[in-house]
Design a protein around this motif. Structure first.
Motif, short mmCIF file in Angstrom:
data_model
loop_
_atom_site.label_atom_id
_atom_site.label_comp_id
_atom_site.label_asym_id
_atom_site.label_seq_id
_atom_site.Cartn_x
_atom_site.Cartn_y
_atom_site.Cartn_z
N LEU A 279 -6.33 -0.43 -1.02
CA LEU A 279 -7.25 -1.53 -1.28
C LEU A 279 -8.59 -0.93 -1.70
N THR B 143 -4.73 -5.01 -10.25
CA THR B 143 -3.94 -5.21 -9.05
C THR B 143 -2.46 -5.36 -9.41
N GLN C 298 1.39 0.14 -3.87
CA GLN C 298 0.59 -1.05 -4.15
C GLN C 298 -0.88 -0.70 -4.34
N THR D 34 -4.46 -2.77 -4.82
CA THR D 34 -5.12 -4.06 -4.77
C THR D 34 -6.63 -3.87 -4.97
#
Length: 124
Positions: free
Chosen positions: A11, A91, A119, A121
């Motif tokens: 993140l 993202t 991932q 983000t």
């Protein structure tokens, strides 16, 4: 057979940076061109960046050119993706992939081995 494992996702605030890494198992890593793709929810998997066998030639999607850099280290069996100036449109889940010897690196059909993805983000 090549197995690929991505790492480095997370993140990050818009404007920030991340560096993704992909580690390959097997002795044939240097015989494969490599690529990075990404897939956002509800969207097609899209090409992000690619690199040839030696690392001398690199290819980028227009959306990331100038912000992302792909590198490979054949001695370490790794390929990386350094991402700067990230924005929420970046993202997605990012995948590392190993290509065959003849197809276009921009085409996901060229790739024969895929990792599970990591991932990324980006929040504003």
């Amino acid at each position: 057979q090549v197995q690929l494992v991505e790492s480095g996702g997370g993140l990050v605030q818009a404007g920030g940076s991340l560096r993704l890494s992909c580690e390959a198992s097997g002795r044939t890593f240097s015989s494969h061109r490599m690529g990075w793709f990404r897939q956002a929810p509800g969207k097609e998997r899209e090409f992000v960046a690619g690199v040839d066998w030696s690392g001398a030639n690199r290819y980028y999607a227009d959306s990331v050119r100038g912000r992302f850099t792909v590198d490979r280290d054949n001695a370490q069996n790794t390929v990386s993706l350094s991402m700067n100036a990230l924005n929420p449109a970046d993202t997605a889940r990012y995948f590392c992939a190993a290509a065959n010897s003849w197809g276009s690196l921009y085409n996901k059909g060229t790739y024969i081995y895929w990792g599970q993805g990591t991932q990324v983000t980006v929040y504003s």
